[in-house]
Design an enzyme around this catalytic site. Structure first.
Site, PDB file in Angstrom:
ATOM      1  N   ASP A 274       0.810  -1.225   0.000  1.00 26.76           N
ATOM      2  CA  ASP A 274       0.000   0.000   0.000  1.00 26.76           C
ATOM      3  C   ASP A 274       0.841   1.273   0.000  1.00 26.76           C
ATOM      4  OD1 ASP A 274      -2.493  -1.296  -0.060  1.00 26.76           O
ATOM      5  OD2 ASP A 274      -2.429  -1.630   2.093  1.00 26.76           O
ATOM      6  N   GLU A 275       2.050   1.202  -0.527  1.00 29.73           N
ATOM      7  CA  GLU A 275       2.915   2.379  -0.569  1.00 29.73           C
ATOM      8  C   GLU A 275       3.414   2.671  -1.983  1.00 29.73           C
ATOM      9  OE1 GLU A 275       6.001   2.374   2.331  1.00 29.73           O
ATOM     10  OE2 GLU A 275       4.669   1.869   4.002  1.00 29.73           O
TER      11      GLU A 275
END
Length: 294
Positions: free
Chosen positions: A238-239
């Site tokens: 999620d980055e």
């Protein structure tokens, strides 16, 4: 007798999209525009950006070619310019619909939204398959006459499951994989193999509210703003580079269920825009960021 027939309209010119990124230096725009002029092409729309932080230049040009030409000939003739400026570049037919695969688990709002948008022509994509680790949405997908692939995932068979996904991507010539609330973490190897070709959506509470029922956690903390983030998938969970974000302001009187409903809406909106922009070749990677010519 006077001929009063209306002249037939000229045949529409073939449309193409050129995207490029390269080290920023003088003469890039001149070289591109001169090339298009010399090849009998006309610029319909052009966007550009020079990033002083990275020293990179980004450009998207939508152009038309009145004389008959193929995309392969355009690529071959542009190669010298690309090499001279050390460009990472692509030329595609503007009306080429991108072949994509959707992946989903047990939350179907983003899946349903993308299926409908593609059906009505709001997304320039061909959804060639839907992959899920559950069977909940097999009937929904079937109603759109799209192949449904049930690929269960456990900690023991994850390599085999991802191999089946890669096989589908190769066989169907898939350009983009969309995680439409697919709740399995992709392996580092798969992320590398499909780098820049996988888009995910998540609520923007991350990393503040992890785990189950993040909207209920947010309600308990009295949040006043909810949102969703669409981003490319990388090995860092999620980055990955952010493509689009959507937010909605909420009041103190909003219930947890209403918060969940609002969250579904902003997730659908952010993901749909990200998929559309990617399919229209409007997104260029800039390290850990993106340049979006929306």
């Amino acid at each position: 007798m006077t001929d009063q027939s209306v002249p037939s309209a000229a045949a529409p010119a073939d449309q193409y999209v050129l995207t490029l990124s390269c080290p920023d230096k003088k003469g890039i725009v001149h070289a591109v525009s001169s090339y298009l002029f010399m090849t009998g092409c006309n610029i319909e729309d052009s966007q550009q950006f020079g990033d002083h932080d990275t020293g990179l230049f980004f450009m998207r040009v939508h152009f038309s070619a009145e004389a008959p030409v193929t995309v392969d000939k355009l690529r071959a003739s542009f190669a010298a310019i690309g090499d001279s400026f050390h460009m990472d570049w692509q030329i595609h037919e503007a009306d080429q619909r991108m072949r994509i695969v959707l992946m989903v688990s047990k939350f179907g709002h983003c899946l349903n939204d993308l299926l409908f948008r593609a059906r009505i022509g709001a997304l320039p994509v061909d959804i060639v398959g839907v992959v899920s680790n559950h069977t909940d949405f097999e009937e929904l997908v079937g109603s759109y006459n799209i192949p449904f692939h049930h690929i269960p995932v456990t900690k023991d068979n994850k390599p085999e499951a991802e191999a089946r996904l890669l096989e589908l991507v190769r066989e169907e010539q898939v350009e983009l994989v969309v995680l439409a609330r697919y709740m399995q973490v992709l392996s580092d190897d798969l992320c590398k193999r499909l780098s820049g070709r996988v888009i995910n959506i998540h609520h923007s509470f991350l990393p503040s509210f992890k785990g189950a029922k993040p909207y209920h956690q947010a309600h308990a903390r009295g949040v006043k703003l909810i949102g969703a983030t669409a981003h490319y998938v990388t090995a860092d969970l999620d980055e990955g580079p952010i493509i689009e974000q959507e937010v909605e302001r909420v009041g103190h009187d909003v219930t947890p269920d209403q918060l969940v409903a609002l969250g579904r809406d902003v997730e659908c909106q952010a993901l749909a825009r990200a998929v559309k922009w990617h399919a229209e070749r409007r997104i260029l990677l800039n390290g850990r960021r993106t340049v979006v010519f929306a």
